[in-house]
Design a protein around this motif. Structure first.
Motif, PDB file in Angstrom:
ATOM      1  N   ARG A  11       0.807  -1.224   0.000  1.00  0.00           N
ATOM      2  CA  ARG A  11       0.000   0.000   0.000  1.00  0.00           C
ATOM      3  C   ARG A  11       0.841   1.276   0.000  1.00  0.00           C
ATOM      4  N   SER A  12       2.034   1.209  -0.570  1.00  0.00           N
ATOM      5  CA  SER A  12       2.887   2.394  -0.705  1.00  0.00           C
ATOM      6  C   SER A  12       3.001   2.853  -2.152  1.00  0.00           C
TER       7      SER A  12
ATOM      8  N   LYS B 152       0.996   4.374  -4.251  1.00  0.00           N
ATOM      9  CA  LYS B 152       0.546   5.730  -4.574  1.00  0.00           C
ATOM     10  C   LYS B 152       1.604   6.761  -4.208  1.00  0.00           C
TER      11      LYS B 152
ATOM     12  N   LEU C 249       4.457   6.443  -6.921  1.00  0.00           N
ATOM     13  CA  LEU C 249       4.020   6.975  -8.214  1.00  0.00           C
ATOM     14  C   LEU C 249       3.831   8.489  -8.169  1.00  0.00           C
ATOM     15  N   ALA C 250       3.290   8.997  -7.067  1.00  0.00           N
ATOM     16  CA  ALA C 250       3.083  10.442  -6.933  1.00  0.00           C
ATOM     17  C   ALA C 250       4.404  11.193  -6.931  1.00  0.00           C
TER      18      ALA C 250
ATOM     19  N   GLN D  58       5.680  11.367 -10.483  1.00  0.00           N
ATOM     20  CA  GLN D  58       4.844  12.298 -11.236  1.00  0.00           C
ATOM     21  C   GLN D  58       5.173  13.741 -10.854  1.00  0.00           C
TER      22      GLN D  58
ATOM     23  N   SER E  74       4.863  -3.295  -2.597  1.00  0.00           N
ATOM     24  CA  SER E  74       4.033  -2.503  -3.514  1.00  0.00           C
ATOM     25  C   SER E  74       4.362  -2.764  -4.981  1.00  0.00           C
TER      26      SER E  74
ATOM     27  N   GLU F  28       1.212  -3.157  -7.162  1.00  0.00           N
ATOM     28  CA  GLU F  28       0.504  -1.879  -7.252  1.00  0.00           C
ATOM     29  C   GLU F  28       1.203  -0.922  -8.219  1.00  0.00           C
TER      30      GLU F  28
ATOM     31  N   GLN G  85       0.374   0.009 -12.770  1.00  0.00           N
ATOM     32  CA  GLN G  85       0.178   1.360 -13.303  1.00  0.00           C
ATOM     33  C   GLN G  85       1.211   1.727 -14.372  1.00  0.00           C
TER      34      GLN G  85
END
Length: 159
Positions: free
Chosen positions: A33-34, A36, A39-40, A43, A64, A67, A71
Motif C-alpha cells: 500500500r505504498s 501511490k 508513483l506520486a 509524477q 508494492s 501496485e 500502473q
C-alpha cells in the motif's frame, strides 16, 4: 550528477528513484500500500519510472510491486535469479542454503513477474549489480557507476 530521491515509509524502509537519461530507475517498492506514494513522487518530478530493480524479495522491499507495476505496463522489473523464486512463491532452499534452515524476514508471493533476472556484473541503467547474499540467498546491491553510490537494500542498515 544524477538526481536521487529517497522515499521512506515508517523510518525503516526506503526506496530510491535514481535519475537516468530516459526516466527513473526505482530501487525497491516499499511495504504494501505504498504504491501511490511512489508513483506520486515520480509524477511530481515529471519523469517516468522505466525500470524497477529489486534488491531482494522481502515484503518490505517488494510489497508494492504489484501496485506500482500495474500502473506502469511497460516498466522493466528485475530481481536476482535466486530471489525471483521467492517472489513467485517458491520458498524452497537449495542444498547449499541449508544453513538458513529458518528463513529470515517476511516473504510474500507477488503477481508481477520479473522481465529480467539479474546476476553479478549485470547493468540496470547506470547501476551495476553486486551480489550480496546473506540477508536472502539472492540479495543484491546496486552500484551507480556514475558517482559510486551503493544502494544496498538490507546489507547495511541503521536504526
Amino acid at each position: 550528477m544524477s538526481q536521487v530521491i529517497r522515499i521512506s515509509r515508517f523510518g525503516f524502509v526506503n526506496a530510491y528513484l535514481v535519475e537516468e537519461d530516459d526516466g527513473f530507475t526505482l530501487i525497491d517498492t516499499l511495504v504494501p500500500r505504498s504504491g501511490k506514494v511512489v508513483l506520486a513522487k515520480a509524477q511530481e518530478l515529471g519523469r517516468p519510472i522505466v525500470r524497477i530493480a529489486l534488491t531482494h524479495a522481502h515484503t518490505d522491499h517488494v510489497g508494492s510491486l504489484d501496485e506500482v507495476a500495474s500502473q506502469l505496463p511497460d516498466v522493466e522489473v528485475s530481481i536476482s535469479t535466486r530471489d525471483a523464486r521467492f517472489l513467485a512463491g517458491d520458498m524452497s532452499l537449495d542444498p547449499e542454503e541449508e544453513q538458513l534452515a529458518k528463513k529470515r524476514g517476511s516473504f510474500s508471493r507477488r503477481k508481477t513477474k520479473p522481465g529480467r533476472l539479474l546476476a553479478a556484473g549485470d547493468r540496470v541503467g547506470s547501476l551495476e549489480v553486486i551480489a550480496t547474499p546473506g540477508h536472502t540467498p539472492g540479495h543484491v546491491a546496486f552500484l551507480d557507476t556514475r558517482d559510486r553510490t551503493l544502494y544496498c537494500g538490507d546489507v547495511y542498515s541503521t536504526l
